[in-house]
Design a protein around this motif. Structure first.
Motif: not given
Length: 332
Positions: A245-254, A291-297, A278-279
């Motif tokens: 999942p997403t979490d509240n650390r910097k860089g882990y928002e997605r 974008e190419l390297h976009a992240r997702t939960p 799902t996300d």
């Protein structure tokens, strides 16, 4: 040259790129089995565009796949190890998006790693060829390098399972209609990040951990391999659910998993095997990357389990903030 994969169930137009992918996967399987007897595979050789450490085998695998796909009808090549979508055959029909070596941090500890790939019909524009709804994939698959090297494939009509036969050195069809088993009591998540998760995710895991006394009314087992391919293969083999999942650390928002060449192809496979992806709320197959390297939960597995996670996000705040006894909606 003999084909590296049984192509009887592969659409004719896709046989050339699929054979190239299988040929490299076969060679990688041999290289991985040799381990330190061949060369150092796990030492760091740099960083990719996202700042993740690249292992020697990451780079070797990426170069091998790009070389093998040349001349097979592939117009664009998009890789985790490259900054941009790169041109191949200007008259090619397809675009291949690939994570050449998923789970490479596990190389030195001899844990299963893999390759994930996705195929679309190419467009004239490089980015438009991959930044599109995941539902437009025409093929997807992964290879897992473990005690057995296996390939899972989908062309939108179910999931095919192949095993690398060490005698013929060829991927042989084992199951033409692989589905996710029901009834598993396993979930996979990195529980060390519990304090960073959103309330709905914590509530879902709390209810699993409460076991037979909780609202789920059953005991669960937790698994975590830290290799997306290994986690996916376990779910396709035994059922269950995976959560990053997403979490509240910097860089882990997605989250940390990439949409184009990790989550989209895995979601395609999982849905074709009868599951859901799902996300945490919305179906991955209806989404596209910016974008190419976009992240997702990413949450996937048995449909009922994935839908339950979505339902937790719909609960009022006072219920997900309370102990499990307050969540009457989920009490058996």
């Amino acid at each position: 040259m003999a084909s590296s994969i049984d192509t009887t169930q592969v659409p004719e137009d896709l046989r050339a790129p699929l054979d190239a992918l299988a040929r490299v996967a076969r060679n990688l399987s041999f290289t991985i089995r040799r381990g330190a007897l061949g060369q150092s595979l796990g030492h760091e050789v740099g960083e990719n565009t996202d700042g993740d450490a690249q292992k020697a085998l990451d780079v070797l695998a990426d170069e091998a796949f790009a070389t093998a796909l040349t001349g097979t009808g592939v117009r664009w090549y998009a890789s985790e190890e490259r900054d941009h979508v790169e041109a191949m055959d200007p008259d090619g029909r397809y675009v291949v998006a690939i994570d050449p070596l998923d789970g490479s941090s596990n190389i030195d500890v001899n844990v299963s790693i893999g390759t994930i790939f996705s195929i679309y019909e190419a467009k004239d524009d490089a980015n438009a060829s991959v930044l599109r709804p995941a539902s437009e994939q025409i093929a997807a698959g992964y290879v897992i390098y473990g005690p057995q090297s296996q390939m899972m494939l989908t062309f939108g009509k179910g999931v095919q399972q192949y095993v690398l036969d060490p005698e013929s050195d060829r991927f042989r069809l084992l199951d033409a209609a692989k589905t996710i088993p029901e009834g598993s009591s396993e979930f996979a998540i990195n529980a060390s990040n519990y304090r960073h998760w959103s309330k709905p995710i914590r509530a879902y895991i709390d209810d699993c951990l409460a076991g037979i006394e909780g609202p789920r009314g059953k005991n669960f087992n937790m698994r975590w391999v830290a290799s997306l391919v290994a986690e996916t293969h376990r779910i396709l083999s035994r059922g269950g659910i995976f959560l990053y999942p997403t979490d509240n650390r910097k860089g882990y928002e997605r989250g940390r998993l990439r949409m184009v060449y990790e989550c989209a192809p895995i979601a395609f496979l999982i849905e074709q095997a009868g599951g859901a992806a799902t996300d945490g709320c919305d179906a991955i197959m209806a989404q596209k990357a910016s974008e190419l390297h976009a992240r997702t939960p990413f949450v996937f597995g048995n449909s009922e389990k994935v839908e339950r996670v979505t339902a937790y996000h719909d609960l009022p705040d006072h219920e997900v903030s309370a102990l499990f006894g307050q969540r009457g909606l989920f009490r058996l």
